[in-house]
Design an enzyme around this catalytic site. Structure first.
Site, short mmCIF file in Angstrom:
data_model
loop_
_atom_site.label_atom_id
_atom_site.label_comp_id
_atom_site.label_asym_id
_atom_site.label_seq_id
_atom_site.Cartn_x
_atom_site.Cartn_y
_atom_site.Cartn_z
N SER A 165 0.91 -1.16 0.07
CA SER A 165 -0.06 -0.23 -0.08
C SER A 165 0.75 1.38 0.02
O SER A 165 1.73 1.50 -0.94
CB SER A 165 -1.21 -0.01 1.20
N ASP A 261 -10.09 -4.22 -5.11
CA ASP A 261 -9.12 -3.21 -4.44
C ASP A 261 -9.43 -1.95 -5.17
O ASP A 261 -9.32 -1.96 -6.33
CB ASP A 261 -7.92 -3.55 -4.24
N HIS A 291 -7.57 -5.62 -0.93
CA HIS A 291 -6.18 -4.86 -0.42
C HIS A 291 -5.86 -5.41 0.97
O HIS A 291 -6.90 -6.16 1.84
CB HIS A 291 -6.83 -3.47 0.07
#
Length: 322
Positions: A165, A261, A291
């Protein structure tokens, strides 16, 4: 492909919590969000593949900041490989939440399974330290590694960068800086898990999966408001590497994205951006997951075998340079 069944059941529980009045991350204070994220780490824990040894360190950043780092070394490995090749890992959390602890098990998996040393970087968080503090810490960690590697039994010539991320953003920004010649470490690989690559743009996947799939687009906006309160900075390539000019010397990339995601399209677009610059790229899409799947091993059996896939790639890159 349909959403993974175990993960779908988990998301139903999250929705039930919302219905019962449990706020989303972007509806909380920063302190509440951080505490909730760390609490979720305890709830999502799983037995790690094998034993590692851990030591705590701290390095000085360019502006005098004292930045924590955690070094993992494989234990009980039949064939010890010292000096150890190194994976430098930057945790996720939108630059606002997350810590060395929140991704401790992730780092242990990479350490034991590869095997390699893992240096996890506890970069400074926003809003206390907004952009570019995290970027500076990510780069300064590599300078510290270069200087300290011999004393720590590490091979500074066999280094890979990774993150998930927002941490993946830091990893690829550091890889670009190294490709520009601005860092002593020259990584042999960058592993980017569901990266944030364009803080100033919008995508179809962000609209399609805006709510109900763990990471929500209102939460992304909340992160950006804290980390990048100056909206003009969101176009800076260090915040949006999709807008960077990629040096030819940038390390090869392995990019793993999730099918459900909001960041899916950003990951795909960044893979194309690197390829257009001549950087070798492997794009892995886990079509049935969301995610943060690196931390989902206790929720679905599908998550843990992915570490075998990822560490095989990592081992090939690190040990090829031996």
């Amino acid at each position: 492909m349909a959403l993974n069944a175990e993960l779908a059941a988990f998301l139903d529980l999250v929705d039930e919590g919302r219905d019962a009045g449990r706020p989303a991350m972007h509806e909380q204070t920063v302190a509440q969000a951080r505490a909730e994220f760390e609490r979720s780490t305890q709830e999502l824990g799983w037995p790690v593949a094998g034993p590692v040894t851990v030591s705590e360190h701290r390095f000085s950043g360019r502006d005098g900041a004292q930045v924590p780092a955690r070094l993992y070394l494989p234990a009980d490995v039949p064939e010890r490989r010292q000096p150890w090749p190194v994976l430098v890992y930057y945790h996720g959390g939108g630059y606002v939440v997350g810590s060395l602890d929140s991704h401790d098990q992730v780092c242990r998996e990479f350490c034991w399974r590869t095997p390699c040393a893992v240096l996890s970087v506890g970069y400074r968080l926003a809003p206390e330290q907004p952009f570019p503090a995290a970027v500076n810490d990510a780069e300064d960690a590599l300078v510290w590694l270069w200087e300290q590697a011999p004393a720590l039994g590490l091979d500074r010539n066999r280094v890979a960068l990774a993150g998930d991320s927002a941490g993946a953003t830091l990893a690829t920004v550091a890889a670009i800086a190294a490709g520009q010649g601005g860092l002593p470490v020259q990584p042999c690989l960058q592993m980017l898990f569901y990266p944030v690559t364009d803080a100033a743009g919008s995508t179809t996947s962000a609209d399609l999966f805006d709510q109900g799939y763990l990471l929500e687009t209102p939460t992304l906006a909340w992160f950006y408001d804290h980390y990048l309160p100056n909206v003009e900075q969101r176009s800076d390539w260090r915040a949006s590497p999709l807008r960077a000019q990629i040096p030819a010397a940038t390390a090869p990339a392995y990019i793993a994205v999730a099918g459900f995601d909001p960041l899916l399209d950003e990951g795909r677009a960044y893979a194309a951006h690197l390829r257009a610059a001549g950087v070798p790229v492997t794009l892995h899409c886990q079509a049935d997951l969301t995610h943060d799947f690196l931390r989902m091993a206790s929720i679905t059996p599908a998550a843990l075998p992915l570490y075998e896939t990822f560490t095989a790639v990592l081992a090939q890159a690190l040990h090829a340079k031996a």
